[in-house]
Design an enzyme around this catalytic site. Structure first.
Site, PDB file in Angstrom:
ATOM      1  CG  ASP A 198      -3.525   4.199   7.937  1.00 39.50           C
ATOM      2  OD1 ASP A 198      -2.798   4.943   8.622  1.00 39.50           O
ATOM      3  OD2 ASP A 198      -4.767   4.292   7.933  1.00 39.50           O
ATOM      4  CG  HIS A 199       3.567   4.907   9.702  1.00 35.42           C
ATOM      5  ND1 HIS A 199       3.834   4.028  10.725  1.00 35.42           N
ATOM      6  CD2 HIS A 199       4.769   5.187   9.144  1.00 35.42           C
ATOM      7  CE1 HIS A 199       5.139   3.799  10.789  1.00 35.42           C
ATOM      8  NE2 HIS A 199       5.724   4.479   9.833  1.00 35.42           N
TER       9      HIS A 199
END
Length: 454
Positions: free
Chosen positions: A424-425
């Site tokens: 998850d950036h």
């Protein structure tokens, strides 16, 4: 006296379950907490204990039926309570001469794994460990919706729409006002499907649905087969859509020579300490992930949208994606980071056996912090895994291949696999993801590197 048992919420706000099989029949005498049915929630197959000791009077639902939480599923004939007052029980209709009183108990078994409340004890009888805390009985949850409007307290007339925290989060992520979404669940509860349909993610409108009968099997001459979407498959689909459209995914790949790890596995299998313990490349990969997380804690975190916080876990509940006959599940090993390699290997074996048998519990499926998916067992080299909702990262293990590889300045045949890391950036920067993946790869390429990391 006749008492009805309504389907309870089996955990985490689930709104329906499918009756897989009855373990009793009409006329059977059952004891308190005896298993009476096997049901499938959106997450797992679980056993349902009896809330009463008595005789089965009626089974309201047949195997294969999908039942909403709060609907009656079985009626019992039970003896009148000893020393009970001759007055009508609270919540029951007065009985006429020659009639029985139908009463739904105020305290029913409210979560699989907990028995019915023993009279006078005020607490449920535990049957298994590690289940989530009990929830309130169905009657308490739906009483406000069932009560006539004129008897409602004034302060309850302006309450927020009824839904569960995950559904409210999904609505926020999609930019929807829950007050505009019609609820189809028990007592007007707004479900995930209601939100997705309102947002236009639930497929074609109902008016466009085919009027042809649904076929759940293949017959000679049929050109298509239709299977109802329910149970684990339905939950998995909704979870993956939520994850894909909520968390900005980024995926990185690393191909490593794991010959030293395979040689280590061979030595361990012949050691006395690991006698009788199943060891696979997944075992070492899981341990490598746990070690790498201590150096890269951002990958063991969660994005808390409601409180606008990043929650970093100081423990690791390691999820392992498991393909089962009922669909994909991701049970997790609680506090996996505290386990030595022997116990971790045993936990992985037990997890796989339980998943294949369809006996994974809701508690085993909740609370994961990071996951591994072993796509190599299907002969796949690499992929782009989708995050398990609520987790920051998932590692994919590819197939181990014998390939020409640079080794000590020459080309040699080596055992090689590809690691695929999705993260998850919002939580994990590219540098953090890269360092984590490099650490996992370094451990698998040379297990002795662990000495420099711990």
């Amino acid at each position: 006296m006749i008492k009805e048992f309504r389907l309870p919420d089996l955990g985490e706000g689930l709104t329906e379950s499918e009756i897989l099989s009855w373990k009793v029949a009409v006329g059977d005498t059952v004891s308190l907490n005896q298993v009476i049915a096997e049901v499938e929630t959106a997450k797992a197959v679980v056993e349902l204990p009896s809330p009463f000791a008595g005789v089965i009077k009626e089974l309201h639902e047949q195997p294969g039926s999908v039942v909403e939480v709060g609907k009656p599923i079985v009626s019992f004939e039970v003896a009148d309570d000893a020393g009970a007052s001759p007055s009508t029980p609270s919540g029951a209709l007065p009985a006429k001469a020659g009639e029985s009183v139908v009463e739904t108990p105020k305290r029913e078994p409210n979560l699989v794994g907990y028995g019915a409340v023993v009279e006078g004890s005020g607490r449920p009888a535990r049957r298994r460990r590690n289940f989530a805390p009990a929830v309130e009985p169905v009657e308490t949850q739906t009483a406000a919706a069932a009560e006539p409007a004129e008897t409602q307290p004034a302060e309850n007339t302006v309450e927020r729409p009824r839904s569960t925290p995950p559904v409210r989060k999904l609505a926020r992520d999609l930019g929807l006002d829950l007050a505009r979404v019609p609820g189809t669940g028990p007592g007007g509860l707004i479900t995930r499907e209601d939100v997705q349909e309102f947002a236009g993610h639930a497929g074609e409108p109902a008016t466009q649905a085919s009027e042809e009968p649904v076929s759940t099997g293949t017959r000679p001459g049929e050109r298509e087969t239709r299977t109802p979407i329910k149970g684990v498959r339905k939950h998995t689909a909704a979870a993956m859509v939520q994850s894909a459209f909520t968390a900005p995914h980024a995926t990185e790949f690393l191909t490593v020579d794991v010959t030293p790890s395979l040689e280590l596995l061979a030595r361990l299998k012949n050691s006395r300490e690991f006698a009788g313990i199943k060891l696979t490349p997944l075992t070492l990969a899981a341990k490598a992930v746990l070690i790498a997380l201590h150096r890269n804690p951002a990958l063991n975190s969660r994005w808390d949208e409601e409180n606008q916080e990043i929650v970093t876990f100081n423990y690791v509940n390691l999820g392992i994606a498991a393909a089962t006959p009922r669909g994909l599940t991701v049970p997790n090993i609680k506090d996996a980071d505290a386990l030595p390699l022997t116990q971790l290997a045993q936990a992985l074996t037990a997890l796989a056996e339980t998943a294949r048998a369809g006996k994974t519990t809701p508690a085993d499926l909740s609370g994961g912090t990071i996951s591994i998916t072993n796509i190599g067992v299907f002969g796949i080299d690499a992929g782009t895994p989708i995050l398990n909702p609520g987790e920051a990262a998932i590692l994919g293990l590819g197939a181990v291949r014998t390939l020409p590889w640079e080794y000590r300045g020459e080309v040699a045949l080596r055992q090689v696999l590809t690691l695929s890391l999705s993260f998850d950036h919002r939580l994990v920067d590219g540098e953090q993801g890269s360092r984590f993946l490099a650490d996992v790869g370094a451990i698998l390429a040379e297990p002795g590197m662990v000495l420099t990391m711990v």
